[in-house]
Scaffold this motif. Sequence first.
Motif, short mmCIF file in Angstrom:
data_model
loop_
_atom_site.label_atom_id
_atom_site.label_comp_id
_atom_site.label_asym_id
_atom_site.label_seq_id
_atom_site.Cartn_x
_atom_site.Cartn_y
_atom_site.Cartn_z
N VAL A 161 -0.06 -0.15 -5.63
CA VAL A 161 1.36 -0.22 -5.30
C VAL A 161 1.49 -0.87 -3.93
O VAL A 161 0.53 -0.90 -3.16
CB VAL A 161 2.05 1.16 -5.29
CG1 VAL A 161 2.12 1.77 -6.67
CG2 VAL A 161 1.36 2.10 -4.33
N GLU B 59 2.14 -1.63 -0.12
CA GLU B 59 1.89 -0.76 1.03
C GLU B 59 3.20 -0.20 1.59
O GLU B 59 3.24 0.89 2.10
CB GLU B 59 1.14 -1.52 2.12
CG GLU B 59 -0.36 -1.54 1.90
CD GLU B 59 -1.12 -2.01 3.13
OE1 GLU B 59 -1.81 -1.19 3.74
OE2 GLU B 59 -0.99 -3.20 3.46
N ASN B 60 4.24 -1.02 1.50
CA ASN B 60 5.55 -0.54 1.97
C ASN B 60 6.51 -0.43 0.79
O ASN B 60 6.87 -1.43 0.18
CB ASN B 60 6.12 -1.46 3.05
CG ASN B 60 6.33 -2.88 2.59
OD1 ASN B 60 5.49 -3.44 1.89
ND2 ASN B 60 7.43 -3.47 2.97
N LEU B 61 6.87 0.77 0.48
CA LEU B 61 7.78 1.02 -0.65
C LEU B 61 9.22 1.24 -0.20
O LEU B 61 10.14 1.08 -0.98
CB LEU B 61 7.33 2.29 -1.40
CG LEU B 61 5.99 2.24 -2.10
CD1 LEU B 61 5.55 3.64 -2.48
CD2 LEU B 61 6.10 1.37 -3.35
N PHE B 62 9.40 1.62 1.04
CA PHE B 62 10.73 2.07 1.47
C PHE B 62 11.37 1.21 2.56
O PHE B 62 12.58 1.13 2.65
CB PHE B 62 10.64 3.53 1.96
CG PHE B 62 9.99 4.44 0.97
CD1 PHE B 62 10.69 4.89 -0.14
CD2 PHE B 62 8.66 4.81 1.10
CE1 PHE B 62 10.09 5.71 -1.08
CE2 PHE B 62 8.04 5.63 0.17
CZ PHE B 62 8.76 6.08 -0.94
N ILE B 63 10.54 0.62 3.39
CA ILE B 63 11.07 -0.09 4.55
C ILE B 63 10.43 -1.47 4.67
O ILE B 63 9.23 -1.63 4.42
CB ILE B 63 10.77 0.70 5.86
CG1 ILE B 63 11.39 2.10 5.82
CG2 ILE B 63 11.25 -0.08 7.10
CD1 ILE B 63 12.90 2.17 5.83
N ASP C 203 6.29 2.01 6.21
CA ASP C 203 6.95 3.20 5.63
C ASP C 203 7.04 4.36 6.61
O ASP C 203 7.70 5.37 6.33
CB ASP C 203 6.23 3.64 4.35
CG ASP C 203 6.67 2.80 3.16
OD1 ASP C 203 7.70 2.10 3.28
OD2 ASP C 203 5.99 2.85 2.12
N GLU C 204 6.37 4.24 7.75
CA GLU C 204 6.49 5.29 8.77
C GLU C 204 7.73 5.09 9.64
O GLU C 204 8.03 5.93 10.48
CB GLU C 204 5.25 5.30 9.68
CG GLU C 204 3.94 5.65 8.99
CD GLU C 204 3.85 7.11 8.56
OE1 GLU C 204 4.73 7.92 8.93
OE2 GLU C 204 2.90 7.43 7.81
N CYS C 205 8.45 4.00 9.42
CA CYS C 205 9.63 3.69 10.25
C CYS C 205 10.60 4.87 10.27
O CYS C 205 10.94 5.43 9.22
CB CYS C 205 10.34 2.45 9.68
SG CYS C 205 11.90 2.09 10.51
N LYS D 184 16.18 -1.24 4.38
CA LYS D 184 15.83 -0.08 3.56
C LYS D 184 15.71 -0.56 2.11
O LYS D 184 16.70 -0.98 1.51
CB LYS D 184 16.93 0.99 3.66
CG LYS D 184 17.12 1.54 5.06
CD LYS D 184 18.33 2.48 5.06
CE LYS D 184 18.72 2.87 6.46
NZ LYS D 184 19.98 3.63 6.48
N LEU D 185 14.51 -0.47 1.60
CA LEU D 185 14.26 -1.01 0.25
C LEU D 185 14.84 -0.11 -0.84
O LEU D 185 14.83 -0.49 -2.01
CB LEU D 185 12.76 -1.20 0.04
CG LEU D 185 12.08 -2.17 1.02
CD1 LEU D 185 10.56 -2.16 0.83
CD2 LEU D 185 12.62 -3.58 0.86
N TYR D 186 15.29 1.07 -0.47
CA TYR D 186 15.83 1.98 -1.48
C TYR D 186 17.35 1.91 -1.58
O TYR D 186 17.97 2.69 -2.29
CB TYR D 186 15.38 3.42 -1.19
CG TYR D 186 15.59 3.87 0.25
CD1 TYR D 186 14.58 3.70 1.19
CD2 TYR D 186 16.78 4.44 0.65
CE1 TYR D 186 14.75 4.11 2.50
CE2 TYR D 186 16.96 4.85 1.95
CZ TYR D 186 15.95 4.68 2.87
OH TYR D 186 16.12 5.07 4.18
#
Lengths: 76, 402
Positions: A3, A5-9, A52-54, A73-75
């Motif tokens: 997946v 490495e960055n899923l959210f940010i 994703d630690e942002c 924000k990717l979400y």
Amino acid sequence: MTVAENLFIDVKVDDSIKNDPAITTKLVDACPVDIFAAGESGSLEIVTKNLDECVLCNLCVDAAPAGTVEVVKLYE
Amino acid sequence: MRFFEYEAREIVKRAGIPVTDYGFTRSADEAREIAERIAGPTVIKSQVLSGGRMKAGGVQFADTADEAKAHAETVLKLEINGHMPRGILVDPKADLKQEYYLGVVWDGVRKKPVMLFSDMGGIDIEEVAEQHPDHVGRMHFSSRTEPLDYLAKECIAQTGVTGRALQRITPILSRLAKLFLERDMTLAEINPLGELKDGSFVALDAHMDMENEARPRQKALLKDLEIGDEETREAREATEFEIAGEEVDGMDHRGVAGNVTEFDGNLGLVIGAGGGSLTLFDAVRKFGGEPANYCEIGGNPSVAKACGLAKLVLQKPGVDKIAVMMSIVSNTRVDIVARGVIKACLELGYDPAEKIAIFRIPGAWEDEGYKILDKYGVEYCDRSVSMHQAAKRAVDKIGAAA
């Protein structure tokens, strides 16, 4: 399963600041979770594994010239 | 943390409670010397952090010093419930008139320490309480003030003990209660307290358990007893799963995501916040759920740590789903934990909506967290759903899936 490495940010940086050592230093200092790093000759690099630690503090947005750094924000 | 009997006796002695002229040693030759000094019948007691010593042959009686040495040689080599002895205690064989039980424990329901006394010492207090409840006295006391003698006296008097025995045992129970508070014990027990035929009272055995978190406060005592930091004195060895949990927590300095304890159930728990872990664990069990683990998460751990903990729990054999639940959080961000647990599911190839039975973390940055949960279809609830209700939902869900 692989997946991203960055899923959210994600962080988008304008080309105009990518090779400015002074701004690179500011961004490296500003980010509390080490999303920015200085490459060779002071160029700006994004540390993908830390994205994703942002903590959405926007310190990077404030440290860079207006409109040159955007936190996505990717979400949303 | 637990103390060996010889250490517990030293703690009792320092509290001003009379003990026998015992000796601790790791060698049979020295056991002989101690028995010679005692100059009478002795008891050789294995020093292990385990019950059932008598049954296993870890307690032997000797009439002479040579016999004491012979028993010491045997007992020092005797493994009891998987434990080799730390050494042996050579104790004068007491000329007993009567045995009593004295104890102080923490009453979790009343949230106060309680003194316990029985005039039927030498056997398990639980057995006495069940079969002879009129022979057990109880007296709660405040943990904020020094335990008063009259409370100890009332506790003892409940069992019908009067006169000289009452007068002599009162300060001993009172000192035990004081020791309990001063030494941060969770259990302080003298069983038995012997009334000897010469009329004196002595502690013949002692059992002490201290709060683990009190180790820094009790540094001087532990140093005196030669207990190093490396001696955890846990009830059992940590499992591989639990060691892996510590590794996750040690990944970085941010927050806590660890303190994992392994259980056999099928519902993995990612739980925490201000006592929330214990409440939620109990709630899951109350509704018939079978937790696969206990853990603690809080203090705003990094996404990587939350992810690491969730992955560890998800990969535990037998785990069907995880429940991510906390009390209302102020210093842990909901969105950060949400990112961590969803990431764990995705990296392991699971659908977060399937694997996360419930996400109930209300508090800081909850709106941001709920956006993430919405995107991945994870069922969540806010503070209008209690921890117990959320635990029930998780248990129902895993029951329906089974």
